[in-house]
Design an enzyme around this catalytic site. Structure first.
Site, PDB file in Angstrom:
ATOM      1  N   LEU A  10      33.543  37.999 -20.819  1.00  0.00           N
ATOM      2  CA  LEU A  10      34.437  36.957 -20.305  1.00  0.00           C
ATOM      3  C   LEU A  10      34.619  35.877 -21.363  1.00  0.00           C
ATOM      4  O   LEU A  10      33.658  35.232 -21.768  1.00  0.00           O
ATOM      5  CB  LEU A  10      33.864  36.339 -19.026  1.00  0.00           C
ATOM      6  CG  LEU A  10      33.441  37.334 -17.928  1.00  0.00           C
ATOM      7  CD1 LEU A  10      32.991  36.575 -16.683  1.00  0.00           C
ATOM      8  CD2 LEU A  10      34.554  38.317 -17.606  1.00  0.00           C
ATOM      9  N   ARG A  59      34.853  21.110 -23.867  1.00  0.00           N
ATOM     10  CA  ARG A  59      33.885  20.208 -24.512  1.00  0.00           C
ATOM     11  C   ARG A  59      33.752  20.424 -26.028  1.00  0.00           C
ATOM     12  O   ARG A  59      33.132  19.631 -26.721  1.00  0.00           O
ATOM     13  CB  ARG A  59      32.510  20.351 -23.845  1.00  0.00           C
ATOM     14  CG  ARG A  59      32.421  19.581 -22.544  1.00  0.00           C
ATOM     15  CD  ARG A  59      31.135  19.870 -21.798  1.00  0.00           C
ATOM     16  NE  ARG A  59      31.177  21.163 -21.134  1.00  0.00           N
ATOM     17  CZ  ARG A  59      30.124  21.742 -20.567  1.00  0.00           C
ATOM     18  NH1 ARG A  59      28.941  21.158 -20.612  1.00  0.00           N
ATOM     19  NH2 ARG A  59      30.247  22.904 -19.960  1.00  0.00           N
ATOM     20  N   GLN A 104      43.918  37.397 -19.198  1.00  0.00           N
ATOM     21  CA  GLN A 104      43.841  36.651 -17.939  1.00  0.00           C
ATOM     22  C   GLN A 104      44.730  35.416 -18.128  1.00  0.00           C
ATOM     23  O   GLN A 104      44.332  34.445 -18.757  1.00  0.00           O
ATOM     24  CB  GLN A 104      42.393  36.221 -17.652  1.00  0.00           C
ATOM     25  CG  GLN A 104      42.233  35.552 -16.302  1.00  0.00           C
ATOM     26  CD  GLN A 104      40.885  34.845 -16.148  1.00  0.00           C
ATOM     27  OE1 GLN A 104      40.218  34.522 -17.129  1.00  0.00           O
ATOM     28  NE2 GLN A 104      40.498  34.588 -14.919  1.00  0.00           N
ATOM     29  N   THR A 156      35.439  33.093 -12.788  1.00  0.00           N
ATOM     30  CA  THR A 156      34.781  34.263 -13.388  1.00  0.00           C
ATOM     31  C   THR A 156      35.048  35.539 -12.594  1.00  0.00           C
ATOM     32  O   THR A 156      35.188  36.622 -13.171  1.00  0.00           O
ATOM     33  CB  THR A 156      33.262  34.024 -13.489  1.00  0.00           C
ATOM     34  OG1 THR A 156      32.788  33.544 -12.217  1.00  0.00           O
ATOM     35  CG2 THR A 156      32.922  33.001 -14.550  1.00  0.00           C
ATOM     36  N   ASP A 185      30.361  33.226 -24.845  1.00  0.00           N
ATOM     37  CA  ASP A 185      29.770  32.049 -25.502  1.00  0.00           C
ATOM     38  C   ASP A 185      28.244  32.054 -25.501  1.00  0.00           C
ATOM     39  O   ASP A 185      27.617  31.017 -25.636  1.00  0.00           O
ATOM     40  CB  ASP A 185      30.312  30.765 -24.857  1.00  0.00           C
ATOM     41  CG  ASP A 185      29.954  30.660 -23.376  1.00  0.00           C
ATOM     42  OD1 ASP A 185      29.311  31.585 -22.847  1.00  0.00           O
ATOM     43  OD2 ASP A 185      30.328  29.647 -22.763  1.00  0.00           O
ATOM     44  N   ASN A 213      21.089  31.275 -12.923  1.00  0.00           N
ATOM     45  CA  ASN A 213      21.893  32.451 -13.263  1.00  0.00           C
ATOM     46  C   ASN A 213      22.329  32.337 -14.712  1.00  0.00           C
ATOM     47  O   ASN A 213      22.975  31.363 -15.094  1.00  0.00           O
ATOM     48  CB  ASN A 213      23.116  32.482 -12.326  1.00  0.00           C
ATOM     49  CG  ASN A 213      24.172  33.474 -12.786  1.00  0.00           C
ATOM     50  OD1 ASN A 213      23.870  34.446 -13.478  1.00  0.00           O
ATOM     51  ND2 ASN A 213      25.412  33.238 -12.390  1.00  0.00           N
ATOM     52  N   LYS A 270      35.862  36.467 -64.228  1.00  0.00           N
ATOM     53  CA  LYS A 270      36.755  36.838 -63.126  1.00  0.00           C
ATOM     54  C   LYS A 270      37.403  38.185 -63.409  1.00  0.00           C
ATOM     55  O   LYS A 270      37.858  38.418 -64.525  1.00  0.00           O
ATOM     56  CB  LYS A 270      37.841  35.765 -62.959  1.00  0.00           C
ATOM     57  CG  LYS A 270      38.746  35.993 -61.779  1.00  0.00           C
ATOM     58  CD  LYS A 270      40.186  35.576 -62.045  1.00  0.00           C
ATOM     59  CE  LYS A 270      40.927  36.633 -62.840  1.00  0.00           C
ATOM     60  NZ  LYS A 270      42.361  36.322 -63.047  1.00  0.00           N
ATOM     61  N   ASN A 326      27.900  40.592 -77.683  1.00  0.00           N
ATOM     62  CA  ASN A 326      27.430  39.208 -77.628  1.00  0.00           C
ATOM     63  C   ASN A 326      28.636  38.288 -77.706  1.00  0.00           C
ATOM     64  O   ASN A 326      29.411  38.353 -78.653  1.00  0.00           O
ATOM     65  CB  ASN A 326      26.485  38.935 -78.812  1.00  0.00           C
ATOM     66  CG  ASN A 326      25.752  37.615 -78.621  1.00  0.00           C
ATOM     67  OD1 ASN A 326      26.263  36.690 -77.991  1.00  0.00           O
ATOM     68  ND2 ASN A 326      24.567  37.517 -79.172  1.00  0.00           N
ATOM     69  N   ARG A 357      41.460  31.639 -88.921  1.00  0.00           N
ATOM     70  CA  ARG A 357      41.338  30.177 -88.910  1.00  0.00           C
ATOM     71  C   ARG A 357      41.676  29.683 -90.317  1.00  0.00           C
ATOM     72  O   ARG A 357      41.681  30.456 -91.281  1.00  0.00           O
ATOM     73  CB  ARG A 357      39.916  29.770 -88.517  1.00  0.00           C
ATOM     74  CG  ARG A 357      38.880  30.230 -89.513  1.00  0.00           C
ATOM     75  CD  ARG A 357      37.458  29.895 -89.111  1.00  0.00           C
ATOM     76  NE  ARG A 357      36.542  30.283 -90.179  1.00  0.00           N
ATOM     77  CZ  ARG A 357      35.344  30.813 -89.968  1.00  0.00           C
ATOM     78  NH1 ARG A 357      34.922  31.057 -88.752  1.00  0.00           N
ATOM     79  NH2 ARG A 357      34.582  31.119 -90.998  1.00  0.00           N
TER      80      ARG A 357
HETATM   81  C1  UD1 Z   1      28.868  30.386 -14.670  1.00  0.00           C
HETATM   82  C2  UD1 Z   1      28.251  30.867 -13.387  1.00  0.00           C
HETATM   83  C3  UD1 Z   1      26.914  30.147 -13.167  1.00  0.00           C
HETATM   84  C4  UD1 Z   1      26.007  30.385 -14.361  1.00  0.00           C
HETATM   85  C5  UD1 Z   1      26.708  30.004 -15.657  1.00  0.00           C
HETATM   86  C6  UD1 Z   1      25.868  30.446 -16.824  1.00  0.00           C
HETATM   87  C7  UD1 Z   1      30.130  31.377 -11.923  1.00  0.00           C
HETATM   88  C8  UD1 Z   1      30.923  30.933 -10.766  1.00  0.00           C
HETATM   89  N1  UD1 Z   1      29.138  30.571 -12.290  1.00  0.00           N
HETATM   90  O1  UD1 Z   1      29.147  29.018 -14.529  1.00  0.00           O
HETATM   91  O2  UD1 Z   1      26.284  30.610 -11.983  1.00  0.00           O
HETATM   92  O3  UD1 Z   1      24.799  29.657 -14.209  1.00  0.00           O
HETATM   93  O4  UD1 Z   1      27.978  30.654 -15.749  1.00  0.00           O
HETATM   94  O5  UD1 Z   1      26.391  29.956 -18.016  1.00  0.00           O
HETATM   95  O6  UD1 Z   1      30.382  32.443 -12.457  1.00  0.00           O
HETATM   96  N2  UD1 Z   1      35.800  32.595 -17.821  1.00  0.00           N
HETATM   97  C9  UD1 Z   1      36.938  33.373 -17.873  1.00  0.00           C
HETATM   98  N3  UD1 Z   1      37.925  33.168 -16.954  1.00  0.00           N
HETATM   99  C10 UD1 Z   1      37.834  32.233 -15.988  1.00  0.00           C
HETATM  100  C11 UD1 Z   1      36.674  31.436 -15.932  1.00  0.00           C
HETATM  101  C12 UD1 Z   1      35.677  31.638 -16.861  1.00  0.00           C
HETATM  102  O7  UD1 Z   1      37.053  34.242 -18.740  1.00  0.00           O
HETATM  103  O8  UD1 Z   1      38.789  32.122 -15.190  1.00  0.00           O
HETATM  104  C13 UD1 Z   1      34.740  32.803 -18.806  1.00  0.00           C
HETATM  105  C14 UD1 Z   1      34.505  31.614 -19.680  1.00  0.00           C
HETATM  106  O9  UD1 Z   1      35.300  31.693 -20.870  1.00  0.00           O
HETATM  107  C15 UD1 Z   1      33.016  31.737 -20.009  1.00  0.00           C
HETATM  108  C16 UD1 Z   1      32.439  32.447 -18.791  1.00  0.00           C
HETATM  109  O10 UD1 Z   1      33.533  33.026 -18.127  1.00  0.00           O
HETATM  110  O11 UD1 Z   1      32.778  32.552 -21.150  1.00  0.00           O
HETATM  111  C17 UD1 Z   1      31.707  31.493 -17.849  1.00  0.00           C
HETATM  112  O12 UD1 Z   1      32.626  30.519 -17.385  1.00  0.00           O
HETATM  113  P1  UD1 Z   1      32.195  29.017 -17.169  1.00  0.00           P
HETATM  114  O13 UD1 Z   1      33.351  28.258 -16.626  1.00  0.00           O
HETATM  115  O14 UD1 Z   1      31.537  28.502 -18.383  1.00  0.00           O
HETATM  116  O15 UD1 Z   1      31.116  29.192 -16.014  1.00  0.00           O
HETATM  117  P2  UD1 Z   1      30.069  28.144 -15.539  1.00  0.00           P
HETATM  118  O16 UD1 Z   1      30.741  27.090 -14.746  1.00  0.00           O
HETATM  119  O17 UD1 Z   1      29.237  27.722 -16.679  1.00  0.00           O
END
Ligand code: UD1
Ligand code: CA
Length: 458
Positions: A8, A15, A72, A78, A102, A169, A350, A376, A439
């Site tokens: 994902l 941030r 997406q 997620t 990430d 989680n 180079k 040399n 020279r």
């Molecule tokens: C999520 C989990 C949380 C967990 C945490 C760990 C859910 C609802 N919550 O929260 O329980 O503790 O990760 O880091 O899943 N992403 C997409 N598409 C979306 C939303 C997110 O691809 O529509 C991807 C983001 O790019 C990221 C990952 O999913 O890589 C997690 O998304 P993020 O919004 O960071 O989740 P958290 O709120 O941190």
């Protein structure tokens, strides 16, 4: 059992405060998604799908050779991201691993253990968890009296009592693909963010009477996500530390690990010594028994055995065994040095090949040239390879001796065994075993200096 991986990576990464998609930010010289792909590849996933959204085209461009992509368009959570990936897996069965783009610190071996446990237990849904001191912001793991996994609750949806749970989680899951395909269709957006939460599949799993499992990771460090620049820098530090630890295990001396920046993909032979403040970036290969002197930089370069590389820079250069480089040498792309070549201080090379045992001890520029063995090239020699429009190649034969401060105007050929007198500007080919002098002849004017001084001193 067939394994698939879905990563994902569609989120914005607000941030990071950046134009660049979060997963393209680099830690230890690679975009963070590179490491997640490494981990997915390490568990021999049949197919790897990356869900992209923000900066999708940029991410695709960098990783097009390493995975498939699912777009997406709108980020609705997620669970929604996984929903979008399902059509690409139509007809597939087995285990699907869900990763976040990430979390670059997750190791392949850990994922393999996790997948093994999931498959052994016959679980439909397994969650990788960790117990941490400050669980704020993470989804919490809610277990039953008997310790079984009941559900996951997000920070913002958690009751005060649930907020005291320290098991979180990690965002890494294994699912039975058939279960997941069905479960995502049952997700609702009845939560504080109005999103489809993948985490709700745990409760769905229990409702269906299937097995849901929580698998605690030993080292929380592995599941640390990157949300801001500080975490990015911390992850880079950890990746460099791991690389240095692995090198030391393999017999490399790393004098100052906190200042050694070695690409995780670099290969270094035993008995090689890394002095402080070295930067080894990209595909770097170093043989055994080398010394890489302080403040050296090597990028996409390879060194044979027994090379001494002292406070110098090499970019896309290939060095044989026992070369002696620096201090302050600059080896640029397409430089090839045979065994035993010396390139000393303030020498730039180079797009040139230098033959065995040849020496360029100081202050020279050799560009677009083929230099033989046993040559040399003395101090101050320049190949004049560029006329402002085109570059030209020169050839310098075996055992040629080029005296100090010569200009070799390319294209020019100096045949084997020839001598070039110091201070010559060579514009014509030089036959083998001859001396080229190009020279002005010296003349001495008797008494000139004495007269000059007496005219000026009153
Ligand atoms: C999520 C989990 C949380 C967990 C945490 C760990 C859910 C609802 N919550 O929260 O329980 O503790 O990760 O880091 O899943 N992403 C997409 N598409 C979306 C939303 C997110 O691809 O529509 C991807 C983001 O790019 C990221 C990952 O999913 O890589 C997690 O998304 P993020 O919004 O960071 O989740 P958290 O709120 O941190
Ligand atoms: Ca979120």
């Amino acid at each position: 059992m067939q394994r698939y991986a879905v990563i994902l990576a569609a989120g914005k990464g607000t941030r990071m405060k950046s134009e660049l998609p979060k997963v393209l930010h680099e830690a230890a010289f690679h975009p963070i998604l590179h490491y997640v792909l490494d981990a997915a590849e390490a568990v021999s996933a049949e197919r790897i799908l990356t869900v992209v959204g923000h900066g999708a085209d940029q991410v695709r461009e960098v990783f097009e050779d390493r995975c498939e992509f699912v777009l997406q368009r709108e980020q609705k959570g997620t669970g929604h991201a996984v929903m979008e990936a399902m059509p690409a897996l139509t007809g597939a069965h087995g285990t699907v691993l869900i990763l976040c783009g990430d979390t670059p610190l997750l190791r392949g071996e850990t994922l393999d253990d996790f997948l093994g446990a999931h498959e052994r237990e016959g679980a439909a849904c397994s969650v990788m968890t960790a117990r941490i001191d400050d669980p704020f912001g993470y989804g919490r793991i809610v277990r039953g009296q008997d310790g079984s996994l009941l559900r996951i609750v997000e920070q913002r949806d958690a009751s005060p009592e649930e907020q005291t749970i320290s098991e979180i989680n990690s965002g890494v899951y294994c699912f039975d693909l058939d279960f997941l395909r069905e479960a995502v269709t049952e997700l609702r957006t009845d939560n504080d963010q109005g999103e489809f939460y993948l985490t709700d599949t745990v409760a769905i799993c229990n409702e269906k009477g299937k097995k849901a499992m929580a698998w605690a990771v030993n080292d929380f460090e592995e599941v640390k996500g990157i949300n801001d620049r500080k975490q990015l820098s911390e992850a880079g530090k950890i990746l460099f530390r791991r690389k240095n630890d692995a090198l030391m295990k393999e017999g490399v001396t790393v004098i100052s690990p906190e200042t050694s920046f070695v690409d995780p993909d670099a290969e270094i032979g035993y008995d090689t010594i890394l002095e402080p403040f070295c930067t080894l970036r990209g595909k770097v290969k170093i043989g055994t028994g080398c010394t890489i002197g302080p403040r050296s930089e090597l990028t996409n370069s390879s060194l044979g055995d027994g090379v001494r590389f002292w406070q110098s820079i090499a970019v896309e250069a290939v060095l044989g065994n026992d070369c002696n480089i620096g201090p302050f040498a600059y080896l640029r792309p397409q430089t090839q040095l045979a065994d035993g070549v010396k390139v000393g201080d303030f020498v730039e090379v180079k797009n040139s090949t230098i033959g065995e045992g040849s020496k360029l001890p100081h202050l020279a520029y050799i560009g677009d040239s083929d230099v033989g063995s046993g040559v040399n090239i003395a101090c101050g020699t320049i190949t004049c390879n560029y006329d402002g429009f085109h570059k030209y190649r020169s050839t310098i034969g075996d055992h040629v001796f080029v005296g100090c401060n010569a200009n070799l105007v390319s294209p020019v050929t100096i045949e084997d065994g020839a001598y070039i007198a110091a201070g010559s500007t060579v514009t014509k080919n030089v036959p083998a075993d001859s001396l080229a002098v190009a020279r002005e002849k010296q003349k001495n004017i008797q008494g000139w200096a004495r007269n000059f001084r007496s005219r000026h001193q009153k």
